[in-house]
Write a protein that holds these residues in place. Sequence first.
Motif, PDB file in Angstrom:
ATOM      1  N   UNK A   4       0.849  -1.183   0.000  1.00  0.00           N
ATOM      2  CA  UNK A   4       0.000   0.000   0.000  1.00  0.00           C
ATOM      3  C   UNK A   4       0.884   1.231   0.000  1.00  0.00           C
ATOM      4  N   UNK A   5       0.506   2.265  -0.763  1.00  0.00           N
ATOM      5  CA  UNK A   5       1.318   3.482  -0.788  1.00  0.00           C
ATOM      6  C   UNK A   5       0.916   4.479   0.299  1.00  0.00           C
ATOM      7  N   UNK A   6      -0.390   4.575   0.572  1.00  0.00           N
ATOM      8  CA  UNK A   6      -0.867   5.618   1.494  1.00  0.00           C
ATOM      9  C   UNK A   6      -2.010   5.126   2.374  1.00  0.00           C
ATOM     10  N   UNK A   7      -2.118   5.757   3.533  1.00  0.00           N
ATOM     11  CA  UNK A   7      -3.289   5.640   4.394  1.00  0.00           C
ATOM     12  C   UNK A   7      -3.963   7.001   4.378  1.00  0.00           C
ATOM     13  N   UNK A   8      -5.227   7.040   4.007  1.00  0.00           N
ATOM     14  CA  UNK A   8      -6.010   8.273   4.045  1.00  0.00           C
ATOM     15  C   UNK A   8      -6.817   8.241   5.337  1.00  0.00           C
ATOM     16  N   UNK A   9      -6.379   9.031   6.314  1.00  0.00           N
ATOM     17  CA  UNK A   9      -7.054   9.064   7.608  1.00  0.00           C
ATOM     18  C   UNK A   9      -8.044  10.222   7.606  1.00  0.00           C
ATOM     19  N   UNK A  10      -9.294   9.895   7.852  1.00  0.00           N
ATOM     20  CA  UNK A  10     -10.369  10.884   7.810  1.00  0.00           C
ATOM     21  C   UNK A  10     -11.061  10.966   9.159  1.00  0.00           C
ATOM     22  N   UNK A  11     -11.338  12.199   9.575  1.00  0.00           N
ATOM     23  CA  UNK A  11     -12.160  12.414  10.753  1.00  0.00           C
ATOM     24  C   UNK A  11     -13.223  13.448  10.393  1.00  0.00           C
ATOM     25  N   UNK A  35      -5.734  13.486   6.706  1.00  0.00           N
ATOM     26  CA  UNK A  35      -4.296  13.484   6.479  1.00  0.00           C
ATOM     27  C   UNK A  35      -3.963  12.292   5.591  1.00  0.00           C
ATOM     28  N   UNK A  36      -3.011  12.495   4.685  1.00  0.00           N
ATOM     29  CA  UNK A  36      -2.512  11.419   3.837  1.00  0.00           C
ATOM     30  C   UNK A  36      -1.167  10.999   4.419  1.00  0.00           C
ATOM     31  N   UNK A  40       4.980   3.669   3.763  1.00  0.00           N
ATOM     32  CA  UNK A  40       6.347   3.204   4.038  1.00  0.00           C
ATOM     33  C   UNK A  40       6.967   3.920   5.240  1.00  0.00           C
ATOM     34  N   UNK A  41       6.838   5.235   5.287  1.00  0.00           N
ATOM     35  CA  UNK A  41       7.477   6.013   6.361  1.00  0.00           C
ATOM     36  C   UNK A  41       6.545   6.325   7.530  1.00  0.00           C
ATOM     37  N   UNK A  42       5.239   6.178   7.300  1.00  0.00           N
ATOM     38  CA  UNK A  42       4.198   6.551   8.260  1.00  0.00           C
ATOM     39  C   UNK A  42       4.250   8.046   8.613  1.00  0.00           C
ATOM     40  N   UNK A  43       4.672   8.843   7.647  1.00  0.00           N
ATOM     41  CA  UNK A  43       4.744  10.300   7.811  1.00  0.00           C
ATOM     42  C   UNK A  43       3.602  10.954   7.040  1.00  0.00           C
ATOM     43  N   UNK A  44       3.103  12.059   7.591  1.00  0.00           N
ATOM     44  CA  UNK A  44       2.070  12.840   6.903  1.00  0.00           C
ATOM     45  C   UNK A  44       2.702  13.509   5.684  1.00  0.00           C
ATOM     46  N   UNK A 172      -2.919  10.130  12.859  1.00  0.00           N
ATOM     47  CA  UNK A 172      -1.693   9.935  12.096  1.00  0.00           C
ATOM     48  C   UNK A 172      -0.499   9.684  13.002  1.00  0.00           C
ATOM     49  N   UNK A 173      -0.461  10.382  14.122  1.00  0.00           N
ATOM     50  CA  UNK A 173       0.631  10.206  15.081  1.00  0.00           C
ATOM     51  C   UNK A 173       0.603   8.820  15.725  1.00  0.00           C
ATOM     52  N   UNK A 174      -0.585   8.192  15.733  1.00  0.00           N
ATOM     53  CA  UNK A 174      -0.720   6.855  16.317  1.00  0.00           C
ATOM     54  C   UNK A 174      -0.380   5.722  15.337  1.00  0.00           C
ATOM     55  N   UNK A 175      -0.261   6.033  14.066  1.00  0.00           N
ATOM     56  CA  UNK A 175      -0.070   4.972  13.067  1.00  0.00           C
ATOM     57  C   UNK A 175       1.115   4.048  13.349  1.00  0.00           C
TER      58      UNK A 175
END
Length: 186
Positions: A4-11, A35-36, A40-44, A172-175
């Motif tokens: 997977x390339x990205x996690x799209x976190x929505x609130x 936040x996207x 790989x890095x788990x960075x926003x 995102x900080x919890x990923x």
Amino acid sequence: MMKLKYYLIIDLEATCCAKRIITKEKMEIIEIGAVMIEAKSLKVVDEYETFIKPILNPTLTTFCKTLTTITQDDVNEAMGYKEALGDFKKWYSKYDDFLFCSWGDYDKNQFKLDCRLHDIAFPFSDEHLNIKKLFAKEQGIKPCGLDTALAHVNLELVGTHHRGIDDARNMGRLMPFIVCTIHLSS
């Protein structure tokens, strides 16, 4: 497991009231915060926020304004749902191969309700990661609120709780505490 390339976190934040006069079925999205996260890095790598003008209950309750800190002016001056969703889709379409994530299933279900209300298609695949459930599993605890999860891993809540963009940033900080075994196995 797929790469997977990205996690799209929505609130999402929605119209609400203390006395449940606005039923769950009549709640409407008033803020999208997202936040996207690069998988790989788990960075926003990017973030998005917009307010939305509700139509069923256009006047926010005092409870809603206090809980979310969203003002009546914020929603009065906002786009309607169709326009806001179009703008959001334009933003996230810059990224391919992402997984829609949220703290619980509420956000996915609220999107579906609003899409039905406005007679438009749900904008995501059915694939959704409930990071609240996965966090609890990974940490060996019962599912809990976002503020409790942050405290569990010794992180302070940054921003305002119950503001879409701030809650998305905190998720995102919890990923790294949520997807650690996914990364070890891939």
